[in-house]
Every structure is written in structure tokens, then in C-alpha cells.
Design an enzyme around this catalytic site. Structure first.
Site, PDB file in Angstrom:
ATOM      1  N   GLU A 237       0.999  -1.529   0.020  1.00  0.00           N
ATOM      2  CA  GLU A 237       0.166   0.441   0.385  1.00  0.00           C
ATOM      3  C   GLU A 237       0.900   1.729   0.088  1.00  0.00           C
ATOM      4  OE1 GLU A 237      -2.361   0.779   3.248  1.00  0.00           O
ATOM      5  OE2 GLU A 237      -3.534   2.390   2.215  1.00  0.00           O
TER       6      GLU A 237
ATOM      7  N   ALA B 175       1.977   0.254  10.842  1.00  0.00           N
ATOM      8  CA  ALA B 175       1.205  -0.743  10.630  1.00  0.00           C
ATOM      9  C   ALA B 175       0.795  -1.606   9.464  1.00  0.00           C
ATOM     10  CB  ALA B 175       0.413  -1.986  11.177  1.00  0.00           C
TER      11      ALA B 175
ATOM     12  N   ASN C 136      -2.756  -6.362   5.024  1.00  0.00           N
ATOM     13  CA  ASN C 136      -2.128  -7.688   4.354  1.00  0.00           C
ATOM     14  C   ASN C 136      -3.035  -8.341   4.882  1.00  0.00           C
ATOM     15  OD1 ASN C 136       0.181  -5.321   2.695  1.00  0.00           O
ATOM     16  ND2 ASN C 136       1.349  -6.527   5.160  1.00  0.00           N
TER      17      ASN C 136
ATOM     18  N   HIS D 188      -6.397  -1.635  15.040  1.00  0.00           N
ATOM     19  CA  HIS D 188      -6.944  -1.235  13.624  1.00  0.00           C
ATOM     20  C   HIS D 188      -6.343  -1.826  12.841  1.00  0.00           C
ATOM     21  CE1 HIS D 188      -7.044   2.317  10.731  1.00  0.00           C
ATOM     22  NE2 HIS D 188      -6.404   1.656  10.512  1.00  0.00           N
ATOM     23  N   GLU D 189      -5.144  -2.749  12.710  1.00  0.00           N
ATOM     24  CA  GLU D 189      -5.869  -3.829  11.672  1.00  0.00           C
ATOM     25  C   GLU D 189      -6.147  -5.154  11.602  1.00  0.00           C
ATOM     26  OE1 GLU D 189      -3.525  -1.951   9.635  1.00  0.00           O
ATOM     27  OE2 GLU D 189      -2.310  -0.558  10.939  1.00  0.00           O
TER      28      GLU D 189
ATOM     29  N   HIS E 136      -9.393  -3.849   9.702  1.00  0.00           N
ATOM     30  CA  HIS E 136      -9.507  -3.430   8.620  1.00  0.00           C
ATOM     31  C   HIS E 136      -9.903  -4.899   7.782  1.00  0.00           C
ATOM     32  CE1 HIS E 136      -7.448  -0.109   7.341  1.00  0.00           C
ATOM     33  NE2 HIS E 136      -6.568  -0.147   7.980  1.00  0.00           N
TER      34      HIS E 136
ATOM     35  N   GLU F 164     -10.258   3.745   6.510  1.00  0.00           N
ATOM     36  CA  GLU F 164      -9.280   4.597   6.980  1.00  0.00           C
ATOM     37  C   GLU F 164     -10.069   4.693   8.478  1.00  0.00           C
ATOM     38  OE1 GLU F 164      -6.556   3.303   7.613  1.00  0.00           O
ATOM     39  OE2 GLU F 164      -5.527   2.395   5.861  1.00  0.00           O
TER      40      GLU F 164
HETATM   41  N1  PHE Z   1      -3.383   0.681   5.761  1.00  0.00           N
HETATM   42  C1  PHE Z   1      -2.416   1.113   6.797  1.00  0.00           C
HETATM   43  C2  PHE Z   1      -3.399   1.369   8.094  1.00  0.00           C
HETATM   44  O1  PHE Z   1      -3.712   1.983   7.668  1.00  0.00           O
HETATM   45  C3  PHE Z   1      -1.146   2.547   6.729  1.00  0.00           C
HETATM   46  C4  PHE Z   1      -0.456   2.352   5.760  1.00  0.00           C
HETATM   47  C5  PHE Z   1       0.124   3.392   5.079  1.00  0.00           C
HETATM   48  C6  PHE Z   1       0.672   1.602   5.952  1.00  0.00           C
HETATM   49  C7  PHE Z   1       0.904   2.474   3.745  1.00  0.00           C
HETATM   50  C8  PHE Z   1       1.808   0.798   5.425  1.00  0.00           C
HETATM   51  C9  PHE Z   1       1.925   2.088   3.948  1.00  0.00           C
HETATM   52  O2  PHE Z   1      -3.365   0.752   8.667  1.00  0.00           O
HETATM   53 ZN    ZN Z   2      -5.343   1.733   8.811  1.00  0.00          ZN
END
Ligand code: PHE
Ligand code: ZN
Length: 896
Positions: free
Chosen positions: A122, A263, A266, A298-299, A302, A321
Site C-alpha cells: 500500500e 502497521a 495485508n 486497527h489492523e 481492516h 481509514e
Molecule cells: N493502511 C495502513 C493502516 O492504516 C497504513 C499504511 C499505509 C501502512 C501505507 C503502510 C503504507 O493501517
Molecule cells: Zn488503517
């Protein structure tokens, strides 16, 4: 390094991708110097047009289509794209390429950290691994084969389920992984290396057994227990609060020492900055423990809000987000409140709300008023990496929270259920989310909708709400007028930009009488009375009339921070003191104290600027004493209520920021309060000792916060005996929270010799723990006595490296962001240092460089002597040849 001229990408130009990439097979022959990647794409045409794949820093070896070589002019290759024309309606494309993980200092794509392979895809990192349509709306099924030397890389991990493993000749081995869910390529991950892990099994609510694992570097296995427990709590919470279950058999977290962000979510293989995984009481603070739980939550969250339903394009970033920050904030609040009685639980929730609002005001409000201001759903960008912002994340969360407030938590839950019912497995937009919420809102509010509310997604800036009260003694009524205004910011100032429209602002209020007693609220049109009321301001100006109000009341405004706005109301100091004591809403009590402190520090700043003496108002001191001593408040809440607003928050109130006068005035206020309330602070340090056996729970953490705040006040006030107390606490501390707090007061307010001795001792004890060494650098970077020369000296310390983002952040960023006195030195040396570091970082890691570049965003607001040197530093960076797209966007917008 990129030298391309910046191109502006616009949301309105979105076009769907003309191919469906049904399946992706990837094979990696992992070698740090040069890794061979083979990809096999199975695709179906959806619309006419060539197949354009993204690629960056790759060496192309071969391309075949349906097994036939496509060499000799049958594809076009440039620095960013590989284009194939004339494909049939269905095709199999095979591409072989090489990349160089060890030489990759950007930490995007495939890289090596501490001898371990990691990926970060990302937002646009997958194109650094192989040619692919690197956009979130292309969703595919992935199978992955990883091959590497078995000795050096015993663990081979990727998304989904492990389906096969075998040994190969020459000491190599192979693992095959299959992810059962379609996903965009930004959620791809692999990890390969020597790692230890801790695991547990749990049953999801439907009875499936799942394996949870936390991987980290050998030697850190004793520091992953809290992370694993946090993950278990997150899994349970999402089931209970939102009915969302883990959908994989296996969920892994891996800690990386080199990582650009916090973080990454994935699918099934979260990769974390080690700072948000590793903790034990000796080496991690209360703040570290709570950040770990929040980021793990948080992760994990997602997985539904981000992965199962993802973004159509990167303009929709806040779709995942903002919503996921909201979910992690709620998770933390629920975890803090659990197992407490009702009153303590309410207080714990208020503490969490305060902490989140403090962050928003310090980081997002300035952004929303500066050159990078953007709506939570931006309309354009040059580099998407620059839009992982406090606006998209934190303000995005506030916008979700307002929807929960308007729909009620039960209605919000129905709306979220509807969102998943409609969009599971899809890549969608912020509008799709609000549509789902609106479908529930209209059931409960016939004839109304969320069309005005949607402006929160399209307009930038922090609205101001001016409140006026009109009391009619004869009628015994009080009319409350709310009037909103939001100046154009960022690109909204450019000619031709649409005029801004009013926002839909949920505005929670109460009224108190002159003795501080809450007045029952009764609107002229209604029969019922209530203690608190949610006014909905949807036009520029609106009025509400309350009945049975005998005298002009004191209003309690924007309770619980019901909207991300600035309130303007002319309170007297006495009214603020009254609210601090009596407002039944604990958040509003805290707010009143912050306003009183803000006035005090701003007055002290003006006095300094004019060379006049300054002394604290007795009223202010007594209000502070009351918060410290009145019975019945928990320590964590008291600690927040007694913390002076930060320089960043205060600066927003100044027409011309004079950072040194401000920092000195704040320090002077701290010291004066330290002396005036010395006996009470001392009592607080004694009354809030915690047991030797450490626990990060909110009650214990609150006690430590108050005790350590009291120590800071005593030290700032140079109170007799404080230095010895700090030294004793430093030496005898049983946990890092107390040790760091004591060290910090010594370094900032203590005698130089004692501070140096303690810093030396600290380094000797902890030099082998990188996360603690980061703390050691941070303490020095932010110390009041630190200068540019001190920081330059620390940069040649053997433990320093610009390549490691945590290290760069701990020293360089901390100095530029959080050391007003050292950084803003009148000779401009701080800004010249900043320019050098931005350029040095840009050559290694543009994402990180761009974040440092942002620290001068608000240069125009400073006193002319400083702003002119800041402008020159920005200019110097902008003129540098070969600047990355990331930094170019930031500095050019700042100079516009
Ligand atoms: N998507 C991740 C998060 O908010 C943040 C992130 C963005 C990490 C870009 C790495 C690179 O949890
Ligand atoms: Zn996030």
C-alpha cells in the site's frame, strides 16, 4: 530516484480497469541481492483497450501470452508501464522480472530488514515487485510460491493458508500459500527469514478454530505476549460489537524493525512496525502498551473495513481509514471501560475521548488550515503517499462518529450491516458508505437525509461555530443561536473554486445556572425536558428557544466533542471556572479547563513579548488546585485535566506564532503552578504509587500519569527536593513508564550534571534494545537545552542511522517537530538543518522525507523574522535537482 514532473491525478477522471484479473500466481526465488519474480495472470476482457501494467525499478526478463513469447515489439515498455495490445477476450500472461530487495531503501515493494524479507504494497508498492495493474479496484485470487535458502530463511509466509511445503536441492525450500479471498494487490504480502513466534488458538463465534500467531526477531519472544492477547481481544470485540467474524483459518502478525508507517493490514499477514508489537513492563511505557492494543485492533478491524470491502480508488482512502480509526477508538474505549463500575467506566471513556481530541487538534486542525488542507476525500493528488494524513484518518473518524451520533449506535450498527450486505467483496466509494447509512437514517427520520452531511466529504477546513445566547427575563426564555462559517483553505482558495456550503453539525449542549446547577432543557415546541440536547445545525444559522429559564445561563457547549469544529463563545473566566467544577459532562469540564489555561498561557506569551512581568491569576491557580484535590475523580482524568495545552494547539490561537515566547510562557506557567501547588503535587506523587507488579490497565496507568505529571510540575517549578525525588524515581523504577518520566523531568528541568549522568546510565542499560534507544534519542531531541549542534552530534553516534525510519523519527523528526526552542532559533540554523535532512532522506526514502518536509507547512503563520528563513529553506529544497514527487508536492504546495 524519480525526476518526473509531477502529474495531478483527479478523482473525477476515474475509469474502471478494462480487464478482470481473475487469478494471479506468483513465484519468488528469494535472494537479497536479486530476486526473480514470475507472475502468471489469468485475465478476461471487460472493455476495449490495451492492457497497461505498472512497474517501477524492475528488470524485465520475459513476457509470454498464452504460452507464446511476446518479444520483438509486441509490447511497449517505459519507466513506469508495460503495455500489451491486441489481446484476446481471455488470456494468460506470464511475466518474469527481477528486483533488488537489499538495495531497496524506500521500504516500498520487497525489501530486506535485519536479514528478513518484507513487503509493503500500500498504496503503490506492488508495482515494485512485478508488473501489474496497481490499483485497488482490481481484485484477484492469489496463489504464491516462495523459495529461499532454508538455513537463512526458515520461515516463508504469505497471505491466506499454507497449502504445501517441501525441500528443494541446494539447501533451498519452498512454501505454497493460497488466499481464498479476492483482494487488490496492495494487500499482498510475503515475509521470509529467521523469526520466532508465539501463537494461540481460539474458536470464533461460529465455532471455527483459528490460529493466531505473532512473529518477531529471535530474542524478542518474551515481548509478544501483550500483542497476542490484544489480537485475541480484537477478534472477540469485532464479533460482539459489530457481528464481524475472522474469515481465515490463520491470522499472522510480523514485527519489522524497518517500517515506514505504524502497521499494514495485508490479508491474513499483517506486517507491523516492531514499535507496535514488542513490549514488556521494563522496556515499554503505558503509552506504548495502549498504542500496541490500538494498532493491533486497527489492523485486525481492516479485515472487514478495508479488505472484505475495499476502496475503488485512492481518493476513497478515508472509506477504510476513517472508519477503521473510528473502530479502533471504540475498541480502546470499550477495553478501558470493561470491568469497571459505571462511574469509572464513564470516566475511562472520557479519558479516551480527550486523548483523541487532543491528537486531532494538535495534528489535524493545523493541517486543515494549511497549504495541504484537503477534504477527507481529496479531489486531487500528485503522490498518494502524501495523503495518509490526520485529515483522512482522524477527521475521517470524526465524520464516521458524527454518523453514529446522528443515527444512534443502534442505527449505526444497522447501517454498517447494510453496508456489508450491499458491498461485501467489492471496491467501493465513500458515497456508497453514506448511502448505506442514509438508507437507515431515512427510516428513522422521514423526510430528511444526509445530503448536507455529505459535504464533510467534499469540503476541507475546520468550521467555526459562533454561539450567542439571548435571555428574555420577562418571558423566561433563552434563545441559543448557532452560526457556522468555514473559510476556504488549500485549493479552495484558487479562483473558480465552488463556494463553500454549510455543514451538517451535530452540536450537543446543556445549560447550567449561575450556581452551576444543570437546568432541565425544554424546547419551546416540546413537552419533554432533558439534561442534554443534540442540536442539528444544517444551515448557516439557526436558533433554538428554551423555556423556563429564569436567568441567563452558562452554556455547556459541544459536549463530548460532538463535531470536529471550533466553538466561539465569549465566556468569562469565572464562567469557565464554574464549568470546570460543575458541568455534568466530564469532557466539557476538561474543555473549560483547557480554555482557561489557553488564555493564561497566551497572556503570559504577550507579556513576554512586551517585556512585561507576568503572574498567574489566583482564580486559575485555585481552579487547578480543585481539579487536583476535589474528591471523587480518577487519576487518569485528573492527569488530562491538569495537563497544559501543547504548543501546537496554542499556536493555532496566535495571529503570528512566536514559538520561543510561547514555549517559554508555557514553561513559565508550568513552573508557577508547580510552586503554587507544591504541597498538593507532592501529595499526589505519594498518593498515586502503583504496586511493583506492573499492569497497563487504565486505573494503574492513570495513577502513573498523575504521579508523573505532578513530578514534572515540581521539577519545572524547581521545588525543593524535586530533583532528589526524580533521581530516586529514575534509579528505583520498576517499569519504563516511571523510569522515562523521571528521566524526562531530569533532562528538561534538572541540573545538567544529573541529567547527563542519568542519560549515560540509561544508554548503558538499554543499548541493545532498539525501541528503547529510540526513546533515548527522542528525549534528547526534545530536551529544552538541545540545539542544532546537539542533534548533529547525536547523528554521528554509532547507534544513529537515517535509513531506519524509527531512528530518523526519534531524532530528526522529534527535533524539528517537538523542540520549539532549539528548532526555531533566530539564526535560522534549525531550518537549514531541516532542509539538509529532507534532502538526505529523500535520496533514501521519499515517503519519510515527505513527512519531514511537512513540518514547515505552516511557515506563513510565524513572525516575519522566522517565516522568511523558513521560506528560504523550503525554496532551497524545491530547487534541488532530482527531488522525489513526494517532496516536490509538499514543498511546492507550501510555497504556493
Ligand atoms: N493502511 C495502513 C493502516 O492504516 C497504513 C499504511 C499505509 C501502512 C501505507 C503502510 C503504507 O493501517
Ligand atoms: Zn488503517
Amino acid at each position: 530516484m524519480r525526476t518526473d514532473t509531477p502529474v495531478t491525478i483527479r478523482r473525477q477522471n476515474y475509469l474502471p480497469f478494462p480487464y478482470d484479473i481473475v487469478a494471479v500466481e506468483l513465484e519468488f526465488d528469494l535472494d537479497p541481492a536479486s530476486t526473480l519474480v514470475r507472475s502468471r495472470l489469468q485475465l478476461k476482457r471487460l472493455a476495449p483497450g490495451p492492457l497497461v501494467l505498472n512497474g517501477e525499478d524492475l528488470e524485465l526478463l520475459s513476457v509470454t501470452v498464452d504460452g507464446q513469447s511476446w518479444e520483438g515489439g509486441r509490447y511497449q515498455l517505459d519507466a513506469q508501464t508495460l503495455t500489451l495490445d491486441g489481446l484476446g477476450d481471455e488470456a494468460i500472461i506470464e511475466i518474469a522480472s527481477r528486483c533488488r530487495p537489499e538495495a531497496n531503501s524506500t521500504l516500498m515493494g520487497l525489501y530486506v530488514s535485519n536479514g528478513v524479507f518484507f513487503t509493503q504494497c500500500e498504496a503503490e508498492g506492488f508495482r515494485r515487485i512485478t508488473w501489474f495493474p496497481d490499483r485497488p479496484d482490481v481484485m484477484s485470487r492469489y496463489t504464491v510460491a516462495l523459495r529461499a535458502d532454508k538455513q537463512r530463511f526458515p520461515q516463508l509466509l504469505s497471505n491466506g493458508n499454507l497449502i504445501a511445503q517441501r525441500d528443494l536441492p541446494d539447501g533451498r525450500h519452498e512454501a505454497r500459500w493460497e488466499d481464498p479471498f479476492r483482494k487488490p494487490c496492495y494487500l499482498f504480502a510475503l515475509v521470509a527469514g529467521r523469526l520466532t513466534w508465539r501463537e494461540s488458538r481460539m474458536r470464533t463465534r461460529s465455532g471455527r478454530e483459528v490460529l493466531l500467531q505473532v512473529y518477531s526477531d529471535p530474542g524478542s519472544e518474551d515481548k509478544t505476549q501483550f500483542a497476542l492477547e490484544s489480537l485475541e481481544r480484537a477478534v472477540r470485540w469485532d464479533e460482539q460489537r459489530f457481528g464481524l467474524e475472522l474469515d481465515l483459518d490463520r491470522f499472522m502478525i510480523v514485527a519489522a524493525r524497518d517500517f515506514n508507517m505504524g502497521a499494514m493490514e495485508n490479508k491474513g499477514l499483517n506486517i507491523f512496525n516492531a514499535a507496535y508489537v514488542l513490549a514488556d513492563p521494563e522496556s515499554a511505557t503505558d503509552a506504548n502498551f495502549s498504542a500496541i492494543e490500538a494498532v493491533i485492533g486497527h489492523e485486525y478491524f481492516h479485515n472487514w473495513t478495508g479488505n472484505r470491502v475495499t476502496c475503488r480508488d485512492w481518493f476513497q482512502l478515508s472509506l477504510k481509514e476513517g472508519l477503521t480509526v473510528f473502530r479502533d477508538q471504540e475498541f480502546t474505549a470499550d477495553m478501558m471501560a470493561q470491568e469497571l463500575d459505571a462511574q469509572a467506566a464513564a470516566s475511562a471513556r472520557t479519558v479516551k475521548r480527550i486523548d483523541d481530541v487532543v491528537t486531532l487538534r494538535a495534528a489535524q486542525f493545523p493541517e486543515d488550515a494549511g497549504p495541504m488542507a484537503h477534504p477527507i476525500r481529496p479531489d486531487s493528488y500528485q503522490e498518494i503517499g502524501n495523503f495518509y494524513t490526520a485529515t483522512v484518518y482522524e477527521k475521517g473518524s470524526e465524520v464516521i462518529r458524527m454518523q453514529q451520533t446522528l443515527l444512534t449506535p443502534a442505527g449505526f450498527r444497522r447501517g454498517l450491516d447494510e453496508y456489508f450486505r450491499r458491498h461485501d467483496g467489492q471496491a467501493v466509494t465513500c458515497d456508497d458508505f453514506v448511502d448505506a447509512m442514509e438508507s437507515v437514517y431515512v427510516q428513522d427520520h422521514p423526510g430528511r437525509g444526509l445530503s448536507v452531511f455529505r459535504r464533510w466529504y467534499s469540503q476541507a477546513g475546520t468550521p467555526r461555530v459562533k454561539v450567542s445566547l439571548d435571555h428574555d427575563a420577562a418571558r423566561q426564555t433563552c434563545t441559543v443561536t448557532l452560526e457556522q462559517r468555514c473559510e476556504p483553505v488549500g485549493v479552495e482558495r484558487l479562483p473558480g473554486a465552488p463556494t463553500k456550503q454549510p455543514f451538517h453539525i451535530p452540536f450537543a449542549i446543556g445549560l447550567l445556572d449561575a450556581a452551576g446547577k444543570p437546568l432541565p432543557l425544554r424546547l419551546a415546541s416540546e413537552a419533554e425536558t432533558r439534561d442534554s440536547l443534540l442540536l442539528e445545525l444544517t444551515t448557516q444559522r439557526a436558533q433554538w428557544t428554551f423555556e423556563h429559564v429564569a436567568a441567563k445561563p452558562v452554556p455547556s457547549l459541544l459536549r463530548d466533542f460532538s463535531a470536529p469544529v471550533i466553538v466561539d463563545y465569549d465566556y468569562t473566566d469565572a464562567e469557565l471556572a464554574l464549568l470546570m467544577k460543575h458541568d455534568p459532562n466530564a469532557f466539557a469540564r476538561w474543555e473549560a479547563g483547557q480554555q482557561l489555561a489557553t488564555r493564561t498561557i497566551l497572556a503570559a506569551t504577550r507579556a513576554r513579548q512586551q517585556g512585561e512581568p507576568f503572574s498567574l491569576h489566583g482564580e486559575f491557580v485555585e481552579a487547578w488546585r480543585a481539579v487536583l484535590t476535589v474528591p471523587g475523580l480518577d487519576a487518569g482524568y485528573r492527569a488530562r485535566a491538569l495537563t497544559l495545552p501543547s504548543e501546537k494547539t496554542l499556536a493555532e490561537y496566535m495571529d503570528q506564532v512566536d514559538p520561543i515566547a510561547l514555549a517559554d510562557a508555557r514553561h513559565e506557567t508550568l513552573g508557577a503552578l508547580g510552586r503554587a501547588l507544591a504541597a498538593d503535587w507532592r501529595a499526589a506523587t505519594e498518593a498515586n504509587q502503583t504496586p511493583d507488579a506492573y499492569s497497563p490497565d487504565p486505573i494503574s496507568a492513570g495513577r502513573r500519569a498523575l504521579k508523573n505529571l505532578a513530578l514534572a510540575y515540581l521539577m519545572a517549578g524547581s521545588v525543593e527536593g524535586a530533583q532528589q525525588q526524580a533521581q530516586a524515581q529514575y534509579q528505583g523504577a520498576r517499569n519504563m513508564t516511571d523510569r522515562m518520566a523521571a528521566l524526562s523531568t531530569l533532562v528538561n528541568y534538572g541540573e545538567a550534571a544529573a541529567a547527563t549522568a542519568a542519560l549515560t546510565d540509561f544508554y548503558e542499560r538499554w543499548q541493545d534494545d532498539p525501541l528503547v534507544v529510540d526513546k533515548w534519542f527522542t528525549l534528547q531531541a526534545t530536551a529544552r537545552s538541545t540545539t542544532v549542534e546537539t542533534v548533529e552530534g547525536l547523528m554521528v553516534h554509532p547507534a544513529f542511522s537515517l535509513r531506519n525510519p524509527n531512528r530518523a523519527r526519534s531524532l530528526v523528526f522529534q527535533f524539528c517537530l517537538n523542540n520549539p526552542i532549539g528548532f526555531h532559533r533566530a539564526d535560522g540554523s534549525g531550518y537549514r538543518y531541516w532542509a539538509e535532512q529532507v534532502l538526505a532522506l529523500d535520496a533514501l526514502n521519499p515517503e519519510i522525507a515527505a513527512r519531514l518536509a511537512r513540518t514547515l507547512d505552516r511557515w506563513v503563520r510565524y513572525v516575519p523574522e522566522l517565516s522568511e528563513s523558513m521560506r528560504q529553506a523550503l525554496q532551497q529544497v524545491r530547487n534541488h535537482p532530482g527531488l522525489s514527487r513526494n517532496v516536490t508536492e509538499i514543498v511546492s504546495k507550501a510555497l504556493e
